[in-house]
Design an enzyme around this catalytic site. Structure first.
Site, PDB file in Angstrom:
ATOM      1  N   LYS A  91       0.802  -1.309  -0.040  1.00  0.00           N
ATOM      2  CA  LYS A  91       0.299  -0.042  -0.020  1.00  0.00           C
ATOM      3  C   LYS A  91       0.879   1.278  -0.052  1.00  0.00           C
ATOM      4  O   LYS A  91       0.409   2.467  -0.439  1.00  0.00           O
ATOM      5  CB  LYS A  91      -0.902  -0.048   1.160  1.00  0.00           C
TER       6      LYS A  91
ATOM      7  N   ASP B 295     -10.333   2.005   1.626  1.00  0.00           N
ATOM      8  CA  ASP B 295     -10.194   1.539   2.909  1.00  0.00           C
ATOM      9  C   ASP B 295     -10.593   2.908   3.593  1.00  0.00           C
ATOM     10  O   ASP B 295     -11.526   2.286   4.693  1.00  0.00           O
ATOM     11  CB  ASP B 295      -8.836   1.073   3.398  1.00  0.00           C
TER      12      ASP B 295
ATOM     13  N   GLY C 240       1.149  -0.043   9.689  1.00  0.00           N
ATOM     14  CA  GLY C 240       1.011  -0.052   8.053  1.00  0.00           C
ATOM     15  C   GLY C 240       0.093   0.686   7.640  1.00  0.00           C
ATOM     16  O   GLY C 240      -0.469   1.621   7.954  1.00  0.00           O
TER      17      GLY C 240
END
Length: 273
Positions: A70, A106, A131
């Protein structure tokens, strides 16, 4: 109506360390239901740059990005949408004639779930992880007005950085953390991983909390969610996150938003694998 692949079929893919069937089933179900000339396929790769080059060169319409790509993918794309730029994390690429624009659906999904479950902004939370997914969670919480929170991460460098960026407190562990909401944004509990049978929080920590949120999507019921459910806690699952972010990706790829009933059918089909 039967669809046939042809030279004009638009291809969308996903890239993940451990691909699942959820996105493939979800998107292809909607393509069939809406009679769209699209195809979706999940992949993994040990060469991210080459994979993204393939997306661009072969004209794939879209690419979902999952852990651990990502943040690493950012130097390889042409433009960051505000949703990705705000948290410097990407989960969706849209390819328009070789021009790759990155988004983060997300973030959108997490914000919607916080509203759906009416979690009070006064709730003190503990977010485990630092993360890309943890970033999406932290900034969704921040922008929803949550003032008191802890970033729990064994990686001090990334944990401190995320805490500073989001305005929360960094701790390497849960010692002394008075959290009413526990959020797992690590791979602990993920199907196929070395910690697949583990929980990101202890039973005692779950007992003290009111809301348990596990962003791991596969399996839909992780060990943490299973235990929290048995204890009567309010639970928010990664499968819910995945379904909402997937429909936002679908809209970006196709320009079409399925109605709620069709969305629910697609999500149910994707989960029943």
């Amino acid at each position: 109506m039967t669809r046939y692949l042809n030279k004009d079929t638009q291809v969308c893919i996903s890239l993940a360390a451990r691909p699942s069937n959820f996105g493939t089933r979800f998107h292809n179900f909607l393509y069939d239901a809406l009679d769209l000339d699209y195809l979706y396929k999940a992949f993994t790769s040990t060469d991210l740059a080459a994979a993204i080059g393939g997306v661009r060169a072969l004209g794939f319409r879209g690419c979902a990005i999952s852990m651990p790509f990502k943040e690493a993918v950012i130097p390889m794309i042409d433009e960051l949408d505000a949703s990705a730029a705000a948290i410097n994390s990407v989960n969706t690429l849209v390819n328009t004639n070789g021009y790759l624009k990155a988004y983060n659906t997300d973030y959108i999904a997490i914000a919607k779930l916080l509203q759906r479950y009416q979690v009070p902004a006064e709730t003190v939370f503990a977010l485990r992880g630092s993360g890309g997914m943890a970033k999406a969670v932290a900034f969704a919480l921040k922008n929803a007005g949550f003032k008191q929170g802890f970033i729990i991460a064994t990686n001090e460098k990334t944990g401190q950085k995320l805490a500073e960026q989001s305005g929360y407190i960094y701790q390497p562990d849960m010692q002394g953390v008075p959290a009413d909401m526990l959020i797992n944004a690590t791979p602990v509990g993920m199907q196929g991983g070395k910690d697949a049978d583990s929980m990101a929080f202890t039973e005692a920590e779950v007992a003290r909390a009111k809301v348990i949120f596990d962003v791991v999507a596969m399996p839909a019921i992780t060990p943490l969610i299973s235990y929290a459910k048995a204890q009567g806690k309010t639970i928010i699952t990664g499968a819910e996150v995945f379904a909402i972010q997937a429909v936002e990706q679908f809209v970006l790829y196709t320009g079409i938003r399925p109605d709620h009933a069709l969305f629910e059918k697609a999500a149910a089909y994707a989960r029943a694998q």
